[in-house]
Design a protein around this motif. Structure first.
Motif, PDB file in Angstrom:
ATOM      1  N   SER A  35      36.586  33.544  46.723  1.00 39.03           N
ATOM      2  CA  SER A  35      35.219  33.264  46.257  1.00 39.03           C
ATOM      3  C   SER A  35      34.236  33.146  47.406  1.00 39.03           C
ATOM      4  O   SER A  35      33.238  32.428  47.308  1.00 39.03           O
ATOM      5  CB  SER A  35      35.178  31.975  45.410  1.00 39.03           C
ATOM      6  N   ILE A  94      31.994  39.968  37.482  1.00 45.73           N
ATOM      7  CA  ILE A  94      31.048  39.033  36.857  1.00 45.73           C
ATOM      8  C   ILE A  94      30.005  39.834  36.077  1.00 45.73           C
ATOM      9  O   ILE A  94      29.439  40.799  36.602  1.00 45.73           O
ATOM     10  CB  ILE A  94      30.318  38.193  37.922  1.00 45.73           C
ATOM     11  N   GLY A  99      27.215  35.728  33.269  1.00 47.98           N
ATOM     12  CA  GLY A  99      28.059  35.018  34.222  1.00 47.98           C
ATOM     13  C   GLY A  99      29.537  35.055  33.848  1.00 47.98           C
ATOM     14  O   GLY A  99      30.373  34.448  34.535  1.00 47.98           O
ATOM     15  N   ASN A 159      36.893  29.521  43.762  1.00 51.82           N
ATOM     16  CA  ASN A 159      36.276  29.060  42.535  1.00 51.82           C
ATOM     17  C   ASN A 159      36.484  30.146  41.473  1.00 51.82           C
ATOM     18  O   ASN A 159      36.082  31.290  41.687  1.00 51.82           O
ATOM     19  CB  ASN A 159      34.790  28.832  42.829  1.00 51.82           C
ATOM     20  N   PRO A 160      37.085  29.827  40.325  1.00 49.66           N
ATOM     21  CA  PRO A 160      37.359  30.888  39.344  1.00 49.66           C
ATOM     22  C   PRO A 160      36.111  31.447  38.673  1.00 49.66           C
ATOM     23  O   PRO A 160      36.174  32.489  38.022  1.00 49.66           O
ATOM     24  CB  PRO A 160      38.253  30.186  38.317  1.00 49.66           C
ATOM     25  N   ASN A 161      34.981  30.776  38.835  1.00 50.47           N
ATOM     26  CA  ASN A 161      33.780  31.182  38.100  1.00 50.47           C
ATOM     27  C   ASN A 161      32.827  32.076  38.867  1.00 50.47           C
ATOM     28  O   ASN A 161      31.834  32.533  38.311  1.00 50.47           O
ATOM     29  CB  ASN A 161      33.030  29.930  37.637  1.00 50.47           C
ATOM     30  N   GLY A 162      33.106  32.292  40.155  1.00 47.20           N
ATOM     31  CA  GLY A 162      32.205  33.148  40.920  1.00 47.20           C
ATOM     32  C   GLY A 162      32.114  32.683  42.358  1.00 47.20           C
ATOM     33  O   GLY A 162      32.912  31.863  42.813  1.00 47.20           O
ATOM     34  N   VAL A 166      33.318  35.978  33.579  1.00 50.64           N
ATOM     35  CA  VAL A 166      34.235  36.540  34.567  1.00 50.64           C
ATOM     36  C   VAL A 166      35.386  37.242  33.853  1.00 50.64           C
ATOM     37  O   VAL A 166      35.986  36.686  32.922  1.00 50.64           O
ATOM     38  CB  VAL A 166      34.784  35.424  35.476  1.00 50.64           C
ATOM     39  N   ARG A 199      38.101  40.414  40.224  1.00 56.96           N
ATOM     40  CA  ARG A 199      37.341  39.746  39.171  1.00 56.96           C
ATOM     41  C   ARG A 199      35.900  40.223  39.151  1.00 56.96           C
ATOM     42  O   ARG A 199      35.232  40.255  40.183  1.00 56.96           O
ATOM     43  CB  ARG A 199      37.387  38.229  39.380  1.00 56.96           C
TER      44      ARG A 199
END
Lengths: 132, 132
Positions: free
Chosen positions: A82, B109, B114, A6-9, B116, B107
């Motif tokens: 992720s 955060i 939130g 998941n690229p968002n976290g 990234v 990556r």
């Protein structure tokens, strides 16, 4: 072999319990491995203190709530899949391990012989801190 | 809250699949988290090259066998519960991540927002290395 994460976290829907590596932000020492669920993760983000989920006790583990050795969140990273987190922390009290060592990885193994050497520095006596 | 771990090393009888943190021995960067079974562990010790057990492929994963980016074992540690390993490695090729980054944790955060940010350095192009 492309990115499956998941690229968002961290993806708690796919992985309800995610391993978290805690690293000392100043020394780079790896301190411990523990786990977070979505609730622990959210509380960590909102409070700036690292909260894990204890698998043995099946509840949130506010690291340091008994010993006082809390971990202040300094930086947060997630991996390519992720499914793992890395937190850089300021370890209050100097010891992350319940055995009183700075790091839970206080024992080294010689690959050739299997010999075990305690290489860690003991910061506190667990019998005193945990009153046992 | 005493030590519950095996004093002699990782306890594969109790934990057939043990998480392994790989750390760059020179820089201290955390590179990745993977898993070992007893067989992967023994081959790592005997060859000095890090071998994991791939959970997705259910077989030994000789790290770098496809990309050439093998990990040479420099030091080995186990934690207080004997259920996690830390390996310090020399990462041949400079990149541990199949995405071509030095570390899988490329990556970051921001806890407050939130957001990234890619903070890692890309060492190789996975499309070239894996011919895909």
């Amino acid at each position: 072999m492309g990115s499956t994460g998941n690229p968002n976290g961290p993806d708690f829907e796919k992985h309800p319990l995610i391993p978290v590596i805690a690293q000392d932000h100043a020394t780079g020492d790896v301190l411990m491995l523990a786990y977070m669920n979505a609730e622990a993760y959210q509380e960590t983000l909102s409070t700036g203190r690292v909260v894990y989920f204890s698998r043995s006790r099946s509840k949130l583990w506010r690291k340091g709530e008994e010993s006082g050795n809390v971990q202040l969140l300094k930086a947060l990273y997630f991996d390519c899949d992720s499914d793992t987190l890395l937190v850089k922390v300021e370890q209050i009290g100097g010891a992350a391990c319940h055995e009183g060592y700075r790091s839970c990885f206080f024992r080294q193994i010689q690959p050739e012989t299997g010999a075990v050497t305690v290489i860690g520095e003991r910061v506190f006596d667990p019998k005193v801190v945990y009153h046992k």
